[in-house]
Design an enzyme around this catalytic site. Structure first.
Site, short mmCIF file in Angstrom:
data_model
loop_
_atom_site.label_atom_id
_atom_site.label_comp_id
_atom_site.label_asym_id
_atom_site.label_seq_id
_atom_site.Cartn_x
_atom_site.Cartn_y
_atom_site.Cartn_z
N SER A 6 5.12 -6.77 2.04
CA SER A 6 4.78 -5.40 1.70
C SER A 6 5.25 -4.46 2.79
O SER A 6 4.75 -4.50 3.92
CB SER A 6 3.26 -5.24 1.53
N HIS A 31 7.53 -6.07 -1.84
CA HIS A 31 6.40 -5.35 -2.43
C HIS A 31 6.39 -3.91 -1.88
O HIS A 31 6.42 -3.69 -0.68
CB HIS A 31 5.10 -6.07 -2.07
N ASP A 33 4.50 -0.31 -1.97
CA ASP A 33 3.22 0.33 -2.28
C ASP A 33 3.35 1.83 -2.36
O ASP A 33 3.63 2.50 -1.36
CB ASP A 33 2.20 0.00 -1.17
N MET A 35 1.35 5.29 -3.00
CA MET A 35 -0.02 5.82 -2.98
C MET A 35 0.01 7.34 -3.06
O MET A 35 0.83 7.98 -2.40
CB MET A 35 -0.71 5.43 -1.68
N HIS A 64 4.28 -1.30 -6.70
CA HIS A 64 2.84 -1.28 -6.96
C HIS A 64 2.38 0.17 -6.93
O HIS A 64 2.28 0.79 -5.87
CB HIS A 64 2.14 -2.12 -5.87
N MET A 66 -0.20 2.85 -6.94
CA MET A 66 -1.62 3.21 -6.76
C MET A 66 -1.71 4.71 -6.95
O MET A 66 -1.95 5.47 -6.00
CB MET A 66 -2.08 2.75 -5.37
N MET A 135 -6.23 -7.34 -6.80
CA MET A 135 -6.41 -6.77 -5.46
C MET A 135 -7.49 -7.54 -4.72
O MET A 135 -8.61 -7.70 -5.23
CB MET A 135 -6.80 -5.29 -5.55
N ASP A 170 -3.02 -9.46 -3.59
CA ASP A 170 -2.55 -8.42 -2.67
C ASP A 170 -3.68 -7.95 -1.76
O ASP A 170 -4.65 -7.36 -2.22
CB ASP A 170 -2.00 -7.25 -3.50
C1 DX5 Z 1 -3.04 -2.13 -0.10
C2 DX5 Z 1 -1.65 -2.47 -0.55
C3 DX5 Z 1 -1.17 -3.76 0.00
C4 DX5 Z 1 -1.04 -3.78 1.50
C5 DX5 Z 1 -1.34 -5.17 1.97
O1 DX5 Z 1 -3.52 -1.07 -0.84
O2 DX5 Z 1 -1.60 -2.58 -1.97
O3 DX5 Z 1 0.05 -4.16 -0.61
O4 DX5 Z 1 0.24 -3.41 1.96
O5 DX5 Z 1 -1.36 -5.19 3.35
P1 DX5 Z 1 -2.01 -6.39 4.15
O6 DX5 Z 1 -1.24 -7.61 3.83
O7 DX5 Z 1 -1.86 -5.95 5.58
O8 DX5 Z 1 -3.47 -6.50 3.75
ZN ZN Z 2 0.22 -3.49 -2.89
#
Ligand code: DX5
Ligand code: ZN
Length: 209
Positions: A6, A31, A33, A35, A64, A66, A135, A170
């Protein structure tokens, strides 16, 4: 098992370089993310970054989302290079439409649920998606601790969907707990901090040994 580093935990000043290291160590998925500061408290990055890194690698871009009302942006994320798009069941009233938007463009459709959302919330869609993303931390930040109780959801999904369905986990994955997630039935493992903190290639080798 597929490891999906990620990039949320990457050094964005040298992002392309770090992605190359992931690739060199054998990772085939990345991956990504996204947000929005609304569905989750944090804001990360979006299309321009994805479009830029698309030039440097052929890795599978596992986006992903969010974000609230993902249906407003799914096509844009596919246009900038997503190979798979995962949205949150909590974030939309139009999950069927989201799945259709992703699949009609030939991309992998994933549905995700937060640690406190019962697995039943995604059951109505489970025959229509390619992947479930469970999650294992509250979404929004890297570096949190794995919530063990989500293993029950992973086990249940594995039972009802059989061996070949994609179940991604994740949040909070380390070399110490990766096996418990795999034993529960996850076959795609996201890891941010435990890949990007320290030596990327060594970390990936340790996680995939
Ligand atoms: C959290 C993200 C994850 C995050 C995981 O909201 O969706 O993908 O990057 O990070 P680690 O592996 O550090 O928990
Ligand atoms: Zn994620």
């Amino acid at each position: 098992m597929i490891l999906a580093p990620s990039i949320l935990s990457a050094d964005f000043g040298i992002l392309a370089e770090q992605i190359k290291k992931c690739e060199k160590a054998g990772a085939t998925w990345l991956h990504i993310d996204v947000m929005d500061g609304h569905f989750v408290p944090n804001i990360s990055f979006a299309m321009p970054v994805i479009k830029s890194i698309r030039k440097y690698t052929d890795m599978f871009f596992d986006v992903h989302l969010m974000i609230t009302e993902p249906e407003r942006y799914i096509n844009d994320f596919i246009d900038c290079g997503a190979d798979g798009v995962t949205f949150h069941v909590e974030a939309t009233d139009f999950a069927d439409r989201c799945i259709e938007m992703i699949r009609s463009r030939g991309k992998l459709a994933g549905i995700s649920l937060n640690p406190n959302t019962p697995v039943n919330a995604i059951i109505p869609y489970i025959e229509k998606v390619d992947m479930a993303l469970v999650m294992s931390v509250e979404p929004g930040y890297g570096g949190q601790k794995y919530i063990d109780s989500v293993n029950r959801k992973i086990k249940y999904l594995r039972e009802i969907k059989g061996d070949y369905f994609k179940i991604e986990v994740d949040g909070g994955i380390t070399a110490d707990n990766i096996d418990t997630a795999i034993d529960a039935g996850a076959n795609i493992i996201v890891a941010g901090t435990s890949v990007f903190k320290g030596d990327i290639e060594e970390n990936i080798k340790r996680l995939t040994r």
